[in-house]
Design an enzyme around this catalytic site. Structure first.
Site, PDB file in Angstrom:
ATOM      1  CG  HIS A 292       8.928  12.138  47.063  1.00 13.65           C
ATOM      2  ND1 HIS A 292       8.081  11.126  47.452  1.00 13.65           N
ATOM      3  CD2 HIS A 292       9.947  12.151  47.961  1.00 13.65           C
ATOM      4  CE1 HIS A 292       8.571  10.555  48.535  1.00 13.65           C
ATOM      5  NE2 HIS A 292       9.700  11.160  48.867  1.00 13.65           N
TER       6      HIS A 292
ATOM      7  CB  CYS B  75       6.294  10.014  42.029  1.00 13.50           C
ATOM      8  SG  CYS B  75       7.263   9.674  43.501  1.00 13.50           S
TER       9      CYS B  75
ATOM     10  CG  ASP C 234       3.544   7.901  50.548  1.00 15.35           C
ATOM     11  OD1 ASP C 234       3.554   7.210  49.510  1.00 15.35           O
ATOM     12  OD2 ASP C 234       4.479   8.671  50.838  1.00 15.35           O
ATOM     13  CB  SER C 235       6.223   4.290  50.704  1.00 13.74           C
ATOM     14  OG  SER C 235       6.472   5.493  50.010  1.00 13.74           O
TER      15      SER C 235
ATOM     16  CD  GLU D  76      12.697  10.674  50.718  1.00 14.94           C
ATOM     17  OE1 GLU D  76      13.604   9.990  51.201  1.00 14.94           O
ATOM     18  OE2 GLU D  76      11.493  10.349  50.763  1.00 14.94           O
TER      19      GLU D  76
ATOM     20  CB  CYS E 186       1.867   5.385  47.979  1.00 12.87           C
ATOM     21  SG  CYS E 186       3.345   4.626  47.309  1.00 12.87           S
ATOM     22  CG  ASN E 187       1.563   7.992  42.091  1.00 10.55           C
ATOM     23  OD1 ASN E 187       0.810   8.192  41.165  1.00 10.55           O
ATOM     24  ND2 ASN E 187       1.856   8.931  42.980  1.00 10.55           N
ATOM     25  CB  THR E 188       4.739   2.454  44.354  1.00 11.58           C
ATOM     26  OG1 THR E 188       5.581   3.507  43.877  1.00 11.58           O
ATOM     27  CG2 THR E 188       5.359   1.127  44.057  1.00 11.58           C
TER      28      THR E 188
END
Ligand code: DGL
Length: 269
Positions: free
Chosen positions: A191, A189, A13-14, A157, A76-78
């Protein structure tokens, strides 16, 4: 592919958000070894061009292949929207590749009661149109509407969860006319599972809120079974966590997302 059941699963993931997916995988598949990579030096991916996200994803893929992973899950979705095909091509016959978008789109496309599906995610995920295109390709009858909700990642976050600030931001986004009359909402996403119950409450529990981390863990299990790669050995779990930049903040976040204490190793790619 000549892979062994005992090889680890690579998840990336990012940043730390993909640990919501890793945590769902750990719960469902306790015998699997997991190597996690969080690209904290380059996050957020959600605001970057798809070319850049693809380049970062390929570097991480090479790293996970060096670590001998039998399966790579783009958590990660992106990155799933921007780099799935490129990662599959790079992994070729060395590892099976999964993304976090297909399991959720397959689920809603097949669900007979869902007619109007909402999708919320980063700007990158929403502007790629990947969720809409994939759902429509599987079932053209479904109506899909999507909304970028970029404030939710920094909000979570920074620890604004179950309070007035997060309630206001969630209300502002979800009251958008775009999402009127949806019968389901995909949390597209990494998160968002953290605020899943707050979102459910906004809808008075009447709209189906789809936490893709759980659907993804189930899809991963099915894929391992299909490929005869499920590790049935009852050995002690082995989890390794790498990040491309380390701060105490990332460690705190990582423990919130994975839901237990963990050690992060720094590895810049
Ligand atoms: N992991 C990203 C996603 O699921 C969210 C955070 C970011 O923008 O990097 O789209």
């Amino acid at each position: 592919m000549n892979l062994k059941k005992s090889q680890p699963i690579g998840i990336f993931d990012s940043g730390a958000g993909g640990l919501t997916v890793a945590s769902a995988v750990k719960k469902l598949l306790p015998n699997e070894k997991i190597i996690y990579f969080g690209d904290t030096a380059h996050l957020p991916y959600g605001d970057k061009s798809s070319e850049t996200v693809k380049n970062y994803s390929l570097r991480i893929t090479d790293f996970l292949l060096e670590k001998n992973c039998k399966l790579i899950l783009i958590a990660c979705n992106t990155a799933s929207a921007a780099a799935y095909d490129a990662v599959k091509e790079r992994a070729a016959d060395k590892a099976v590749v999964l993304n976090v978008i297909d399991p959720a789109t397959e689920y809603v496309a097949k669900h007979p009661d869902l007619k109007k599906i909402g999708v919320i995610g980063t700007k990158g995920t929403v502007s790629s149109g990947t969720y809409t295109n994939k759902i429509k390709a599987l079932n053209p009858e479904k109506e899909v509407v999507s909304l970028a909700t970029p404030l939710l990642v920094p909000m979570i976050e920074e620890g604004f969860i179950y309070d007035n600030i997060s309630n206001s931001i969630i209300k502002e986004y979800l009251s958008s006319a775009k999402l009127d009359n949806i019968d389901s909402l995909i949390l597209a996403c990494t998160h968002y599972p953290i605020i899943k119950n707050q979102i459910r409450k906004f809808y008075n529990f009447k709209t189906l809120v789809i936490d893709s981390s759980e659907v993804v863990a189930r899809k991963l299990k099915e894929t391992l079974v299909e490929n005869n790669l499920l590790n049935s050995e009852n050995s002690l779990p082995e989890y390794k966590f790498f990040v491309s930049d380390f701060t105490d903040f990332f460690k705190t976040l990582a423990e919130m997302f994975f839901d237990e204490k963990i050690e992060l190793q720094k590895k810049y790619l």
